[in-house]
Write a protein that holds these residues in place. Sequence first.
Motif, PDB file in Angstrom:
ATOM      1  N   TRP A  25      28.177  25.172  35.442  1.00  0.00           N
ATOM      2  CA  TRP A  25      28.914  26.201  35.753  1.00  0.00           C
ATOM      3  C   TRP A  25      28.127  27.465  35.179  1.00  0.00           C
ATOM      4  O   TRP A  25      29.059  28.027  35.742  1.00  0.00           O
ATOM      5  CB  TRP A  25      29.964  25.734  34.948  1.00  0.00           C
ATOM      6  N   TRP A  26      27.377  27.911  34.156  1.00  0.00           N
ATOM      7  CA  TRP A  26      27.117  28.592  33.823  1.00  0.00           C
ATOM      8  C   TRP A  26      26.036  29.351  34.317  1.00  0.00           C
ATOM      9  O   TRP A  26      26.075  31.099  34.841  1.00  0.00           O
ATOM     10  CB  TRP A  26      26.731  28.648  32.569  1.00  0.00           C
ATOM     11  N   VAL A  27      24.844  28.690  35.174  1.00  0.00           N
ATOM     12  CA  VAL A  27      24.340  29.208  36.313  1.00  0.00           C
ATOM     13  C   VAL A  27      24.893  29.689  37.316  1.00  0.00           C
ATOM     14  O   VAL A  27      25.017  31.389  38.007  1.00  0.00           O
ATOM     15  CB  VAL A  27      23.358  28.778  36.540  1.00  0.00           C
ATOM     16  N   HIS A  28      26.119  29.642  37.628  1.00  0.00           N
ATOM     17  CA  HIS A  28      26.623  29.960  38.974  1.00  0.00           C
ATOM     18  C   HIS A  28      28.346  31.124  38.319  1.00  0.00           C
ATOM     19  O   HIS A  28      27.870  31.886  39.613  1.00  0.00           O
ATOM     20  CB  HIS A  28      27.486  28.811  39.774  1.00  0.00           C
ATOM     21  N   LEU A  29      28.377  31.156  37.509  1.00  0.00           N
ATOM     22  CA  LEU A  29      29.443  32.345  36.948  1.00  0.00           C
ATOM     23  C   LEU A  29      27.901  33.296  36.742  1.00  0.00           C
ATOM     24  O   LEU A  29      28.913  34.249  37.070  1.00  0.00           O
ATOM     25  CB  LEU A  29      29.486  31.487  35.647  1.00  0.00           C
ATOM     26  N   ALA A  30      26.913  33.115  35.796  1.00  0.00           N
ATOM     27  CA  ALA A  30      26.768  34.217  35.539  1.00  0.00           C
ATOM     28  C   ALA A  30      25.660  35.155  36.915  1.00  0.00           C
ATOM     29  O   ALA A  30      25.858  36.450  37.382  1.00  0.00           O
ATOM     30  CB  ALA A  30      24.758  34.192  34.869  1.00  0.00           C
ATOM     31  N   MET A  31      25.796  34.522  38.102  1.00  0.00           N
ATOM     32  CA  MET A  31      25.778  35.098  39.786  1.00  0.00           C
ATOM     33  C   MET A  31      26.647  35.320  40.468  1.00  0.00           C
ATOM     34  O   MET A  31      26.362  35.236  41.761  1.00  0.00           O
ATOM     35  CB  MET A  31      24.599  34.023  40.648  1.00  0.00           C
ATOM     36  N   ALA A  32      28.098  35.043  39.923  1.00  0.00           N
ATOM     37  CA  ALA A  32      29.612  36.029  40.290  1.00  0.00           C
ATOM     38  C   ALA A  32      29.716  36.866  40.057  1.00  0.00           C
ATOM     39  O   ALA A  32      30.653  36.469  38.787  1.00  0.00           O
ATOM     40  CB  ALA A  32      30.279  34.209  40.502  1.00  0.00           C
ATOM     41  N   PRO A  33      29.437  38.011  40.284  1.00  0.00           N
ATOM     42  CA  PRO A  33      30.242  39.232  39.886  1.00  0.00           C
ATOM     43  C   PRO A  33      31.346  39.513  40.043  1.00  0.00           C
ATOM     44  O   PRO A  33      32.399  40.080  39.482  1.00  0.00           O
ATOM     45  CB  PRO A  33      29.252  40.371  40.383  1.00  0.00           C
ATOM     46  N   GLY A  34      31.927  39.087  40.894  1.00  0.00           N
ATOM     47  CA  GLY A  34      33.221  39.106  41.208  1.00  0.00           C
ATOM     48  C   GLY A  34      34.110  38.212  40.279  1.00  0.00           C
ATOM     49  O   GLY A  34      35.313  38.242  39.954  1.00  0.00           O
ATOM     50  N   LYS A  35      33.941  36.858  40.632  1.00  0.00           N
ATOM     51  CA  LYS A  35      34.419  35.880  39.092  1.00  0.00           C
ATOM     52  C   LYS A  35      34.310  36.853  37.801  1.00  0.00           C
ATOM     53  O   LYS A  35      35.744  36.358  37.038  1.00  0.00           O
ATOM     54  CB  LYS A  35      33.879  35.156  38.916  1.00  0.00           C
ATOM     55  N   GLN A  36      33.590  37.328  37.488  1.00  0.00           N
ATOM     56  CA  GLN A  36      32.796  37.586  35.654  1.00  0.00           C
ATOM     57  C   GLN A  36      34.581  38.968  35.705  1.00  0.00           C
ATOM     58  O   GLN A  36      34.860  39.447  35.228  1.00  0.00           O
ATOM     59  CB  GLN A  36      31.632  38.978  35.967  1.00  0.00           C
ATOM     60  N   LYS A  37      34.221  39.954  37.193  1.00  0.00           N
ATOM     61  CA  LYS A  37      35.613  40.938  37.202  1.00  0.00           C
ATOM     62  C   LYS A  37      36.814  40.964  36.400  1.00  0.00           C
ATOM     63  O   LYS A  37      37.456  41.243  36.839  1.00  0.00           O
ATOM     64  CB  LYS A  37      35.196  41.709  38.417  1.00  0.00           C
ATOM     65  N   GLU A  38      36.731  39.499  37.797  1.00  0.00           N
ATOM     66  CA  GLU A  38      38.020  38.780  37.853  1.00  0.00           C
ATOM     67  C   GLU A  38      38.453  37.886  36.171  1.00  0.00           C
ATOM     68  O   GLU A  38      39.899  38.859  36.169  1.00  0.00           O
ATOM     69  CB  GLU A  38      38.228  37.324  38.627  1.00  0.00           C
ATOM     70  N   LEU A  39      37.371  37.481  35.469  1.00  0.00           N
ATOM     71  CA  LEU A  39      37.909  36.796  34.158  1.00  0.00           C
ATOM     72  C   LEU A  39      38.216  38.579  33.043  1.00  0.00           C
ATOM     73  O   LEU A  39      38.359  37.972  32.666  1.00  0.00           O
ATOM     74  CB  LEU A  39      36.499  35.955  33.902  1.00  0.00           C
ATOM     75  N   ALA A  40      36.980  39.095  34.202  1.00  0.00           N
ATOM     76  CA  ALA A  40      37.355  40.411  32.632  1.00  0.00           C
ATOM     77  C   ALA A  40      38.543  40.724  32.756  1.00  0.00           C
ATOM     78  O   ALA A  40      39.262  41.267  31.712  1.00  0.00           O
ATOM     79  CB  ALA A  40      36.606  41.283  32.524  1.00  0.00           C
ATOM     80  N   GLU A  41      38.876  41.434  33.529  1.00  0.00           N
ATOM     81  CA  GLU A  41      40.206  41.991  34.024  1.00  0.00           C
ATOM     82  C   GLU A  41      41.405  40.857  33.720  1.00  0.00           C
ATOM     83  O   GLU A  41      42.122  41.498  33.118  1.00  0.00           O
ATOM     84  CB  GLU A  41      41.025  41.857  35.829  1.00  0.00           C
TER      85      GLU A  41
END
Length: 563
Positions: A25-41
């Motif tokens: 989970w962590w490795v794929h999340l670290a390589m998913a800027p779109g998901k990171q942006k979504e979570l930040a929003e």
Amino acid sequence: MAHAAMARLTQGLSPETLVASYADWWVHLAMAPGKQKELAEKALRKTARLVRFSAQAAGEDCAPCIEPLPQDKRFSAPEWQQWPFNLIYESFLLNQQWWHNATTGVNGVSRHHEQIATFGTRQLLDTFSPSNFLATNPELIKKTVEEGGANLVRGARYWWEDGLRQKTNQLPEGAEHFRPGHEVAVTPGKVVYRNELIELIQYSPQTETVYADPVLIVPSWILKYYILDLSPGNSLVRYLVERGHTVFMVSWKNPDANDRDLGMDDYLNRGVLAAIDAATTIVPKRSLNTMGYCLGGTLLSMAAATLARDGDTRLGSMTLLASEVDFTEPGELSLFIDESQIAYLEDIMWEHGFLDGKQMAGAFALLNSRDLVWSRMVHDYLFGIRQPMTDLGAWNVDATRMPFRQHSEYLRSLYLNNDLADGRYQVDGRPIALSDIRVPVFSVAAQRDTVAPWPSVYKIHLLTDTEVTFCLTTGGHNVGVVNPPGPGVRRSHQVSTRAADERYVDPGTWFANTPAIDGSWWPSWAEWLEAHAGQRVAPPALGAAKAGLPVLGDAPGQYVLMP
């Protein structure tokens, strides 16, 4: 040896599986800027909602900014709507929702690892729920003030007593009032067959005439049979014999270290098939109506497929209670089943020759820790209120063990490889197929069952080419089955029959189009069973001494009393 020792700390859960899941989970999340942006929003939006709510939280008619899930009753009391506790629980729910978003929908994470990461995170969050602590639980504060702290003193005593009982392997408080053969498992009967694995109980007739075709019940080997013969008002066995059925019950031996090499073939041949042989010897020349509960139903399905393959026509019908025959979607129980977890369990079982039932009970409790762990601890040890022991609760702590070889084989062949549904499972060196079963089937599932989810149980429609009557009841894995009719029963069920030549209907469509019936499912099943039970005749004798099946003793027998 290292894994067996480590298991005492991890409650039998494989740390490798947990680490691998979170790493994926962590490795794929670290390589998913779109998901990171979504979570930040999402975090910003949730923060803004909480800020707006906090400005209004002290008001009398303040609407919540997030509602708990329907099954979450922790914050339903009026006290939680008062400031600052409404702000506390709302912030907790928003945080919980954000973490669910964070652990799901990450592109590239395997489904199994996503489920484990989501489950593990939810368990951690539930640990820190504001309902678990005195300072943040307004119901508990009110109770403590009213009693002057006496509830905490009382709860501390309960905690100490329960800890002592657990350390000394004693039953929980109140379980001593539900002893097999005394308060539960009291339906009159005789043990008419015994081998090294099972006892077969034949129950005494309670009516002047009985249905000609008897009923054989096969419970799961991971539980003691008397869940189906609890106190008289909750006994399915008593319900059947009082309606005029001749009932046989399999009682499994509680295995010990000497039984480590018993396998699935033993449980099939020396268990179910031996019971079928004995029952049809005692009541010859009649069809045998069969019922299996949980994994007992899975084993019964395997026996039915074996008999059908070999041209044996002794079975007249088959009833499956919360039983899966396809294990591709076994619900949250799949969290504990992968190659790493099974290898870890095998190392644990290697040490003693069996898996202690308490470890499996711990896994089941984890699946619903909010209700079975934390709510109970708050209720018993902080509110200081003992939940009264019930017959079902006492049965639940009467744990059984699983032999090393057999437990490993069924986890691998059924859960991991799905051999039975895919036609690869072999009996006596030849594969069996569920599609060979031609007897009518009555399959019962429960809406809130986390052990055998009802859409998974529904797959019996896809795997058999016979008439299937499917019944969906309210309740969970145990309460949905132990559901006697009577006044005050707050249950309902849906039931319909698919003929052998009818088209398949998916579970969602079936649920939407099948009307609900108020009350227990037992009467609906009894009507179905009686349509397949023949004419009324004089009751058969107990046992068959001339055929080598003498009466060996009174029910409930010896095996159910083994610690």
